[in-house]
Design a protein around this motif. Structure first.
Motif, PDB file in Angstrom:
ATOM      1  N   GLU A   6       0.978  -1.140   0.139  1.00 19.57           N
ATOM      2  CA  GLU A   6       0.016   0.051   0.051  1.00 19.57           C
ATOM      3  C   GLU A   6       1.023   1.182  -0.036  1.00 19.57           C
ATOM      4  O   GLU A   6       1.750   1.351   0.925  1.00 19.57           O
ATOM      5  N   LYS A   7       0.660   2.119  -0.786  1.00 22.54           N
ATOM      6  CA  LYS A   7       1.356   3.650  -0.813  1.00 22.54           C
ATOM      7  C   LYS A   7       0.588   4.493   0.037  1.00 22.54           C
ATOM      8  O   LYS A   7      -0.346   5.239  -0.042  1.00 22.54           O
ATOM      9  N   ALA A  97       9.261   5.365  -4.130  1.00 28.08           N
ATOM     10  CA  ALA A  97       7.936   5.041  -5.060  1.00 28.08           C
ATOM     11  C   ALA A  97       7.272   3.636  -4.375  1.00 28.08           C
ATOM     12  O   ALA A  97       5.963   3.607  -4.763  1.00 28.08           O
ATOM     13  N   ARG A  98       7.895   2.742  -3.463  1.00 30.80           N
ATOM     14  CA  ARG A  98       7.488   1.507  -3.247  1.00 30.80           C
ATOM     15  C   ARG A  98       6.250   1.796  -2.304  1.00 30.80           C
ATOM     16  O   ARG A  98       5.413   1.239  -2.422  1.00 30.80           O
ATOM     17  N   THR A  99       6.376   2.865  -1.505  1.00 36.89           N
ATOM     18  CA  THR A  99       5.455   3.115  -0.528  1.00 36.89           C
ATOM     19  C   THR A  99       4.804   4.573  -0.590  1.00 36.89           C
ATOM     20  O   THR A  99       3.714   4.968   0.242  1.00 36.89           O
ATOM     21  N   GLY A 100       5.153   5.232  -1.770  1.00 41.41           N
ATOM     22  CA  GLY A 100       4.605   6.667  -1.849  1.00 41.41           C
ATOM     23  C   GLY A 100       4.245   7.066  -3.353  1.00 41.41           C
ATOM     24  O   GLY A 100       4.717   6.347  -4.006  1.00 41.41           O
ATOM     25  N   VAL A 101       3.359   7.921  -3.240  1.00 36.31           N
ATOM     26  CA  VAL A 101       2.731   8.676  -4.240  1.00 36.31           C
ATOM     27  C   VAL A 101       3.666   9.817  -4.370  1.00 36.31           C
ATOM     28  O   VAL A 101       3.774  10.625  -3.705  1.00 36.31           O
ATOM     29  N   ASP A 148       4.846  10.495 -10.163  1.00 39.24           N
ATOM     30  CA  ASP A 148       3.151  10.148 -10.315  1.00 39.24           C
ATOM     31  C   ASP A 148       2.214  11.112 -10.761  1.00 39.24           C
ATOM     32  O   ASP A 148       1.294  10.844 -11.541  1.00 39.24           O
TER      33      ASP A 148
END
Length: 173
Positions: A6-7, A97-101, A148
């Motif tokens: 989940e981001k 980017a794995r956990t965030g927008v 993004d």
């Protein structure tokens, strides 16, 4: 099969003077998330200011320290204001980017010049003597590549910028 992560973070990228730290605090309050300014993480890790690192060790050392600092932190449910040069590390950007927008706060160069009155002493990781326009052009491509979401915040108040970012995040949800 690997489960999608989940981001939960919002990661702000952009030039110095774009408002990442100021807007980040406002965004964190609105979204009920913690706020992290990665410039402060770097300074705490190094035990000195960004400008001191630049003066004593050079811009490449600062960029490397920034990448190492970002890669060593696990971000979760936070608004993260990155340093303007975070985008030079592909590994660090992939990590974020794995956990965030990733939200690029886009501001025209003229407005950035108006906002930044201390270019030479602000701790900006640039080539010695590099003109601001060259740095802007170089980084703008990187911000666009990793973002993004891109939000133009150069022509509005902080409150309007907050509303624009929130609207873009909501549209993406």
């Amino acid at each position: 099969m690997q489960q999608a992560v989940e981001k939960s973070c919002v990661v702000l990228i952009g030039m110095p003077g774009a408002g990442k730290s100021t807007l980040g605090v406002m965004l964190a309050k609105t979204l009920a998330k913690d706020f992290v300014d990665t410039d402060l993480l770097i300074q705490n890790r190094a035990g000195k200011t960004l400008q001191s690192i630049l003066d004593e060790e050079g811009y490449l050392v600062l960029r490397q320290l920034e990448a190492e600092t970002l890669l060593s932190h696990q971000f979760h449910n936070q608004v993260v204001a990155t340093g303007g040069s975070a985008v030079y590390s592909e590994a660090a950007m992939e990590h974020l980017a794995r956990t965030g927008v990733l939200v690029y706060l886009q501001v025209p160069i003229g407005e950035l010049r108006r906002r930044i009155t201390d270019y030479e002493t602000r701790g900006i990781a640039a080539l010695p003597g590099q003109p601001f326009a060259d740095l802007f052009a170089e980084r703008q491509r990187l911000y666009q590549r990793f973002a993004d979401i891109t939000v133009d915040v150069g022509d509005c108040s902080q409150q309007e910028a907050l509303q624009r970012v929130l609207a873009e995040l909501q549209a993406r949800a």
